[in-house]
Structures are given as C-alpha cells and as structure tokens.
Design an enzyme around this catalytic site. Structure first.
Site, PDB file in Angstrom:
ATOM      1  N   CYS A 160       0.822  -1.216   0.000  1.00 15.65           N
ATOM      2  CA  CYS A 160       0.000   0.000   0.000  1.00 15.65           C
ATOM      3  C   CYS A 160       0.857   1.268   0.000  1.00 15.65           C
ATOM      4  CB  CYS A 160      -0.952   0.003   1.191  1.00 15.65           C
ATOM      5  SG  CYS A 160      -0.153  -0.248   2.795  1.00 15.65           S
ATOM      6  N   HIS A 254      -2.028   6.978   4.065  1.00 17.37           N
ATOM      7  CA  HIS A 254      -0.575   7.089   4.214  1.00 17.37           C
ATOM      8  C   HIS A 254      -0.095   8.418   3.641  1.00 17.37           C
ATOM      9  CE1 HIS A 254      -0.562   3.129   5.665  1.00 17.37           C
ATOM     10  NE2 HIS A 254       0.008   2.482   4.670  1.00 17.37           N
TER      11      HIS A 254
END
Length: 364
Positions: A160, A254
């Site tokens: 990810c 993120h």
C-alpha cells in the site's frame, strides 16, 4: 466483457479480516462481479458471515469498513478455503503471507487469483501491476502460466505504501527520468491490521520509526513496477530508492514526503503539469472503480492531509501537494502525497486490477 457474459463469480479468502471486509464492500454492489463464496479460518467456518464477524464472547460486531455490509452478504455461509475450488471465476485473496504461499498456488492451477499478500510479488514470472501505471506488465501472466503449468495465475497487488509512491513517480520518470528517490512515510494505523496491530499505548503520543520489512518492500517494488517488461520477467528500473517508514496515529491514509533527483532539469510548473495531466488511460477505460484522475494536485500550502484528502476520487486517487524545488539534489524536486491505504492500497485497488483484467479478456 462481464456485462455481455453475465456477472463473474467471485470468492474471497480471508473474508473476515480487515482487508477481507474491504473486499466485501468493494464487491457487494459491483456491476461486474458477484460474491458467491467466502472462506476464513476454522473458527469462522460453518456460520453465516454476519455471525462470523461477531466476537464469540461479547457478541460485539467486529466490522472495520466505513460502509455497512448488505443483508445478502451477512447471510452468506463462511467455508474453509478448500470448499471454494472450482466454484469461482476469480479469487480475491486477503490472507497473510504464510497462508498465501500454501493456498494461492492451489487456486491458481485453475483460477485467476488477485492477492494483497506480499508472498509472490518479487517472483520473476509474476507481474505486480498498478492500473494506469504499468499495464503492459500483464503480458507476463502468459509466461507465468506456461512456466508453472497453470490455467489460472497469481497477480499480487503492490504494498500500500508503494502504490502512492510509484503512481506519482511514473509521470516524472516518463518525462524527466529519475536518478534518485528518497521517501519518508507516515503510515496509518489501519496498515498494521488488527492482529497483532499496533497497541494503543505504543502509538498514543508517539511515532513508531520502524515497520518490519516495509522499507525493503517499497524500495524493491517501486523499481519492479517502473521497470521494463522483457518477456520472461521485468528488468527493474535502475534509479535507487531509499525509504524511512514510520507508523503514526492516523486511522487511514498514508502520507509520504518524496525527494526526487531527475535526469533532465525540471521546474515546479513542469512537474505540476506532469502530475495533473497523468491518468495512464484509466479515465477512458470504462472501469467501474477507476478514478477520473490518478493524481490530484492541491496547491494550498497545507495540503494534502490524510483526514481531508484520503477519500479523493473515492479513495482511489493519490493526492499531491507541497510541490517545490530541492536545491540539495541535482535537478531536485520534492512533494508530499497522501494515498488511501485500505482502498486504492488494498481491496478496492485489487478490484480495480480485476476490472482491468476483465476488460482485457483475462477473466471468464
């Protein structure tokens, strides 16, 4: 195309975990795929999904996705993985790496497998694709099938953290070349999962400056994704990637600070234009989960922020901001990005990958 041939039958293994639940949300109303089978551990097998996601002692529902599961989904019985063989057109795998090594090749003998596990990402005969970034690598699946004697295949999704980085590097690499990339991540709690996860007393009022194996994964995967397909493998991109990965007290999304040295001189304006105009063809591909823009550029000095920007384009776009020159690097440019780690970075991104494969005739 699925719309012409009917819905493709989808199975999910690891269905009760965090990523498995994200698969449920991404697929429960999908126009091309129908969930027909769910698999999980022996602890969950033999019960309807709605019961399997409840705590055995308290009865509290362990549901971690933002969207609610449908009544139909809650009624599907959970089975052991072996029971799914031969019943699905595609398998979505949300299991841990050790389970993936055992289960995924078994399914791939007959059925395409899209995986979020890291197990097979760096195998020479296995592509690792971000839709709109390196679609041409899909041709490696023909060699994988021939090499392993499979009718199906295994196609793992990248880490990810890699996805946002590689997506934003692609237009820079295409237009200006890359000599060096340095990245520091501030990664969301959901990326650690729920078991074992990160304890509340560890992350509260704190930053954890170590995520096991994360930096190595991002560095290798970025070079592979931006490498060149060569028939029997991928020749990795030659520019070095250096990372520091940290865990912060943010639920989803993120954040990454990226520093890039390009081969050709690049201005802030040229880099901004490269980001804003890049879509990798997704906008015209007719894929249900595709964002209109792969990269969204924010010009405000205090953006992107995970709370404000992680859900851009339904969580499928990478948001870039704080774009500025970097005088410490030759032809240096630096920026901050935010990408949704449990949507584009996990199940919803894997479903987008499956849509790309269906569009190209690899499924059904």
């Amino acid at each position: 195309m699925p719309g012409e041939l009917g819905l493709l039958r989808a199975g999910i293994i690891g269905a009760t975990g965090v990523v498995g639940q994200q698969f449920m949300v991404a697929l429960q109303k999908h126009p091309w795929f129908e969930i027909v089978a769910l698999a999980a551990s022996e602890r969950s097998a033999g019960r309807p999904y709605g019961q399997a996601i409840k705590d055995a002692k308290t009865g509290a529902r362990r549901w971690y996705a933002d969207e609610e599961p449908s009544d139909k989904i809650l009624g599907i019985p959970v089975e052991l993985a072996d029971a799914l063989e031969g019943r699905c057109d595609i398998i979505f795998s949300a299991v841990e790496s050790d389970q993936a090594r055992e289960l995924e090749p078994r399914f791939a003998k007959t059925t395409p497998v899209i995986s979020t596990a890291s197990t097979f990402r760096m195998e020479p005969d296995t592509p690792m694709i971000i839709p709109g970034v390196n679609n041409d690598h899909v041709k490696l699946l023909d060699y994988q099938r021939k090499n392993r004697g499979w009718k199906g295949f295994i196609l793992p999704q990248p880490n990810c953290t890699t996805i946002g980085l590689a997506t934003t590097l692609k237009p820079l690499y295409q237009q200006f070349g890359l000599k060096l990339v340095i990245m520091t991540s501030l990664q969301a709690l959901s990326g650690a999962g729920r078991s074992p996860g990160v304890g509340g007393m560890d992350i509260l009022d704190n930053v954890i400056p170590f995520i096991p194996n994360e930096e190595e994964k991002v560095q290798r995967e970025t070079q592979k994704i931006l490498g060149a397909y060569c028939g029997t493998g991928v020749e990795p991109a030659r520019f070095p990637v250096s990372c520091t990965c940290t865990r912060v007290n943010v639920m989803d999304g993120h954040t990454e600070a990226v520093f890039a040295s390009t081969e050709k001189p690049v201005s802030v304006e040229a880099a901004r234009r490269a980001f804003a105009e890049y879509d990798g063809g997704l906008a015209e591909a007719g894929l249900p989960s595709a964002p209109r823009h792969s990269i969204v550029v924010r010009d405000e000095p205090d953006r992107p922020q995970p709370r404000l920007d992680r859900n851009a384009e339904g969580g499928m776009a990478t948001v870039v901001g704080r774009l500025r020159p970097d005088s410490a690097l030759e032809n240096g440019i630096k920026y901050v990005l935010v990408s949704h780690n449990t949507k584009m970075g996990a199940a919803k991104g894997a479903v987008l990958l499956a849509e790309l494969l269906a569009k190209q005739g690899w499924l059904g």
